[in-house]
Design a protein around this motif. Structure first.
Motif, PDB file in Angstrom:
ATOM      1  N   ALA A   1      37.760  27.904  31.032  1.00 53.43           N
ATOM      2  CA  ALA A   1      38.817  28.033  30.043  1.00 53.43           C
ATOM      3  C   ALA A   1      38.777  26.906  29.032  1.00 53.43           C
ATOM      4  CB  ALA A   1      40.183  28.076  30.730  1.00 53.43           C
ATOM      5  N   THR A   2      38.681  25.651  29.529  1.00 49.78           N
ATOM      6  CA  THR A   2      38.867  24.499  28.659  1.00 49.78           C
ATOM      7  C   THR A   2      37.979  23.337  29.082  1.00 49.78           C
ATOM      8  OG1 THR A   2      40.731  23.881  30.083  1.00 49.78           O
ATOM      9  CG2 THR A   2      41.262  25.039  28.035  1.00 49.78           C
TER      10      THR A   2
ATOM     11  N   TYR B   1      37.568  36.671  31.268  1.00 54.19           N
ATOM     12  CA  TYR B   1      38.656  36.621  32.248  1.00 54.19           C
ATOM     13  C   TYR B   1      39.265  38.007  32.459  1.00 54.19           C
ATOM     14  CZ  TYR B   1      42.703  34.419  34.580  1.00 54.19           C
ATOM     15  OH  TYR B   1      43.669  34.021  35.483  1.00 54.19           O
ATOM     16  N   ASP B   2      39.583  38.694  31.369  1.00 55.99           N
ATOM     17  CA  ASP B   2      40.163  40.029  31.484  1.00 55.99           C
ATOM     18  C   ASP B   2      39.126  41.058  31.915  1.00 55.99           C
ATOM     19  OD1 ASP B   2      42.470  38.841  30.627  1.00 55.99           O
ATOM     20  OD2 ASP B   2      42.443  39.729  28.613  1.00 55.99           O
TER      21      ASP B   2
ATOM     22  N   ASN C   1      46.103  27.148  28.205  1.00 60.89           N
ATOM     23  CA  ASN C   1      44.998  27.904  27.596  1.00 60.89           C
ATOM     24  C   ASN C   1      44.177  28.679  28.623  1.00 60.89           C
ATOM     25  OD1 ASN C   1      44.882  27.073  24.558  1.00 60.89           O
ATOM     26  ND2 ASN C   1      45.237  25.152  25.661  1.00 60.89           N
ATOM     27  N   GLY C   2      44.875  29.262  29.589  1.00 58.85           N
ATOM     28  CA  GLY C   2      44.203  30.166  30.524  1.00 58.85           C
ATOM     29  C   GLY C   2      44.214  29.753  31.970  1.00 58.85           C
ATOM     30  N   GLY C   3      44.650  28.518  32.258  1.00 61.24           N
ATOM     31  CA  GLY C   3      44.572  28.023  33.622  1.00 61.24           C
ATOM     32  C   GLY C   3      45.791  28.299  34.471  1.00 61.24           C
ATOM     33  N   GLY C   4      46.472  29.393  34.223  1.00 56.81           N
ATOM     34  CA  GLY C   4      47.657  29.727  34.992  1.00 56.81           C
ATOM     35  C   GLY C   4      47.319  30.421  36.307  1.00 56.81           C
TER      36      GLY C   4
ATOM     37  N   GLY D   1      39.365  33.594  38.483  1.00 55.02           N
ATOM     38  CA  GLY D   1      40.167  32.425  38.203  1.00 55.02           C
ATOM     39  C   GLY D   1      39.579  31.674  37.020  1.00 55.02           C
ATOM     40  N   ALA D   2      40.275  30.652  36.573  1.00 53.50           N
ATOM     41  CA  ALA D   2      39.835  29.850  35.431  1.00 53.50           C
ATOM     42  C   ALA D   2      39.530  28.429  35.874  1.00 53.50           C
ATOM     43  CB  ALA D   2      40.911  29.841  34.349  1.00 53.50           C
TER      44      ALA D   2
END
Length: 263
Positions: free
Chosen positions: A87-88, A102-103, A135-138, A113-114
């Protein structure tokens, strides 16, 4: 004289980034999980007969922008059942292919996962954890989302341990981990190699009590785990192979993988 940023960080109980961190080279950004481990520790593509045994394990993969738009159906048809997606990195980089990866992995049926590539000398753990989660790490307890992951490995730009001693690095990892937990209610998995972790972090805090271990080691046999971990959850065993990106094995059956994605 301390900078205003450092003073604010100290007052807030955060670890300030070392003052020695030089500006990032122009055009730098996207480092993959294991890129620096492979560079420093070696390894590479194993022959088919050298592959680790997969009985009782679940094959998976990890990808970044280097893989572009991934053909997720092809990877699924070849047996991949989970994926980590970058993600980052630091507080400056977002994977431009994150949504497709991811999707797309989720859409084909994978548990995904991210992950965040850490640059501990660029910003403290709180700032990088928040940047990651934003930025995506939820995470959500849907049975399809792996814990967010923290990629800790050799410095791409200089000193192996980012000019930080073990005490400072341990504090950095802990504040990143605690911030992710506060934001998501999940402690992040920690991706690392035994050699790097033992040199740069050490065992003053037993992260294995809270954080799943995603270990990188590019041979057919795993070898010793980093200090502070008694068990590994995922093993990245090869940098390229059947699936795009890196090759991984979950240390358990698919039902166990689903449980990790649930609680």
């Amino acid at each position: 004289m301390r900078t205003l940023i450092s003073i604010v960080a100290i007052v807030a109980g955060m670890t300030p980034a070392p003052a020695s961190a030089a500006p990032l080279p122009e055009g730098s950004a996207d480092h993959t999980a294991g890129s620096q481990i492979l560079k420093h520790e070696g390894g590479g593509n194993l022959r088919a007969e050298e592959s680790p045994p997969t009985e009782g394990k679940v094959p998976g993969m990890d990808v970044s922008s280097h893989q572009g738009d991934v053909d997720w159906k092809s990877s699924w048809d070849k047996g991949a059942r989970f994926s980590y997606v970058k993600a980052t990195e630091g507080v400056h980089y977002r994977n431009p292919k994150f949504t497709q990866q991811y999707d797309g992995s989720y859409g084909i049926g994978m548990i995904r996962g991210a992950y965040h590539f850490a640059l501990p000398d660029r910003a403290n753990g709180v700032a990088q954890a928040n940047f990651f989660v934003d930025n995506g790490g939820g995470w959500s307890p849907d049975g399809r989302t792996l814990p967010p992951a923290l990629d800790m490995e050799y410095n791409p730009y200089g000193d192996t341990c980012y000019n930080m001693n073990q005490t400072a690095m341990t504090a950095w990892v802990k504040e990143f981990s605690d911030t992710v937990f506060a934001r998501t209610r999940r402690y992040p998995a920690i991706y690392t190699s035994t050699s790097w972790w033992n040199k740069c972090v050490g065992g003053s805090v037993k992260f294995g009590d809270t954080n799943p271990l995603w270990i990188a080691h590019y041979t057919s046999k795993l070898g010793p785990l980093p200090v502070g971990f008694d068990f590994h959850t995922i093993w990245q065993w090869q940098a390229a192979g059947l699936f795009p990106g890196d090759q991984n094995l979950f240390n358990g059956r698919f039902e166990q993988l689903q449980r990790i994605a649930t609680s």
